[in-house]
Design a protein around this motif. Structure first.
Motif, PDB file in Angstrom:
ATOM      1  N   PHE A 105       0.764  -1.236  -0.049  1.00  0.00           N
ATOM      2  CA  PHE A 105       0.030  -0.095   0.189  1.00  0.00           C
ATOM      3  C   PHE A 105       0.813   1.253   0.005  1.00  0.00           C
ATOM      4  CE2 PHE A 105       0.650  -0.785   4.318  1.00  0.00           C
ATOM      5  CZ  PHE A 105       0.910   0.503   5.044  1.00  0.00           C
ATOM      6  N   ARG A 106       0.033   2.454  -0.422  1.00  0.00           N
ATOM      7  CA  ARG A 106       0.987   3.480  -0.308  1.00  0.00           C
ATOM      8  C   ARG A 106      -0.097   4.541   0.350  1.00  0.00           C
ATOM      9  NH1 ARG A 106       3.102   6.826  -5.807  1.00  0.00           N
ATOM     10  NH2 ARG A 106       3.342   9.142  -4.806  1.00  0.00           N
ATOM     11  N   ALA A 107       0.793   5.542   1.522  1.00  0.00           N
ATOM     12  CA  ALA A 107       0.185   6.520   2.144  1.00  0.00           C
ATOM     13  C   ALA A 107       0.803   7.674   1.885  1.00  0.00           C
ATOM     14  CB  ALA A 107      -0.336   5.925   3.229  1.00  0.00           C
ATOM     15  N   PHE A 121      -3.391   0.824  -3.297  1.00  0.00           N
ATOM     16  CA  PHE A 121      -2.827  -0.488  -3.433  1.00  0.00           C
ATOM     17  C   PHE A 121      -2.052  -0.573  -4.553  1.00  0.00           C
ATOM     18  CE2 PHE A 121      -6.046  -1.128  -0.130  1.00  0.00           C
ATOM     19  CZ  PHE A 121      -5.468  -1.808   0.919  1.00  0.00           C
ATOM     20  N   HIS A 122      -1.120  -1.403  -4.464  1.00  0.00           N
ATOM     21  CA  HIS A 122      -0.183  -1.714  -5.785  1.00  0.00           C
ATOM     22  C   HIS A 122      -0.942  -2.948  -6.502  1.00  0.00           C
ATOM     23  CE1 HIS A 122       2.802  -2.379  -8.498  1.00  0.00           C
ATOM     24  NE2 HIS A 122       3.440  -3.245  -7.882  1.00  0.00           N
ATOM     25  N   TRP A 147       8.608   1.188  -5.474  1.00  0.00           N
ATOM     26  CA  TRP A 147       7.710   2.457  -5.901  1.00  0.00           C
ATOM     27  C   TRP A 147       6.495   1.944  -6.968  1.00  0.00           C
ATOM     28  CZ3 TRP A 147       8.574   7.507  -4.417  1.00  0.00           C
ATOM     29  CH2 TRP A 147       7.629   8.680  -5.115  1.00  0.00           C
ATOM     30  N   PHE A 148       5.673   2.526  -6.484  1.00  0.00           N
ATOM     31  CA  PHE A 148       4.498   2.267  -7.527  1.00  0.00           C
ATOM     32  C   PHE A 148       3.513   3.678  -7.118  1.00  0.00           C
ATOM     33  CE2 PHE A 148       2.745   0.492  -3.511  1.00  0.00           C
ATOM     34  CZ  PHE A 148       1.674   1.027  -3.170  1.00  0.00           C
ATOM     35  N   ASP A 149       3.036   4.171  -8.186  1.00  0.00           N
ATOM     36  CA  ASP A 149       2.114   5.232  -8.476  1.00  0.00           C
ATOM     37  C   ASP A 149       0.670   4.960  -8.152  1.00  0.00           C
ATOM     38  OD1 ASP A 149       4.123   6.944  -9.042  1.00  0.00           O
ATOM     39  OD2 ASP A 149       4.244   6.472 -11.163  1.00  0.00           O
TER      40      ASP A 149
END
Length: 150
Positions: A105-107, A121-122, A147-149
């Motif tokens: 996940f990304r925050a 989420f990726h 890294w994911f956008d």
């Protein structure tokens, strides 16, 4: 928006106090969005959560801060991006590092004194030789947190 090239992303490490605090701020949203993501992907890309077909939504989202196993933090001009690896207990019971049992996940937070906000989420996509794409949102313990956008 920050990119991999414009942000300074740190090495993966176990979550420390600040990351655990950020996780706590977004935990309810993570659970809600993970169930939503599965429902959306089941409509068009059912292979994305294929290994989770046997678990209920409640089981899928039955993680806690203890399951937050890895983090990478990227520093940007406008705040911090947190990339997290989260174990899904209902999927980890099969054992073995090849069992898909994690989501990435990304925050984001504007700073250490500001609340964290869930971003995404990726979902990885793979294209085969025929040009067909497959998607997945569940990862193994061995797959790196990158890294994911979105």
């Amino acid at each position: 928006m920050a990119t991999k090239e414009t942000a300074d992303i740190g090495a993966p490490h176990e979550p420390k106090e600040a990351s655990i605090k950020a996780f706590g701020e977004i935990e309810a949203e993570l659970k809600k969005q993970l169930v939503h993501l599965r429902h959306e992907h089941d409509k068009h890309e059912p292979q994305c959560f294929a290994s989770a077909r046997h678990v209920s939504d409640h089981q899928l989202a039955s993680f806690s801060a203890e399951d937050f196993v890895l983090v990478r933090v990227a520093t940007t001009a406008y705040g911090l991006i947190l990339f997290g690896k989260l174990r899904i207990p209902a999927l980890a019971s099969g054992g073995g590092s090849s069992t898909p049992a994690y989501v990435h996940f990304r925050a984001f937070s504007e700073g250490p004194d500001q609340p964290a906000l869930f971003h995404s989420f990726h979902t990885a996509d793979t294209e085969d030789a025929d040009g067909n794409k497959t998607f997945r949102s569940l990862f193994t313990a061995d797959e790196p947190l990158v890294w994911f956008d979105a």
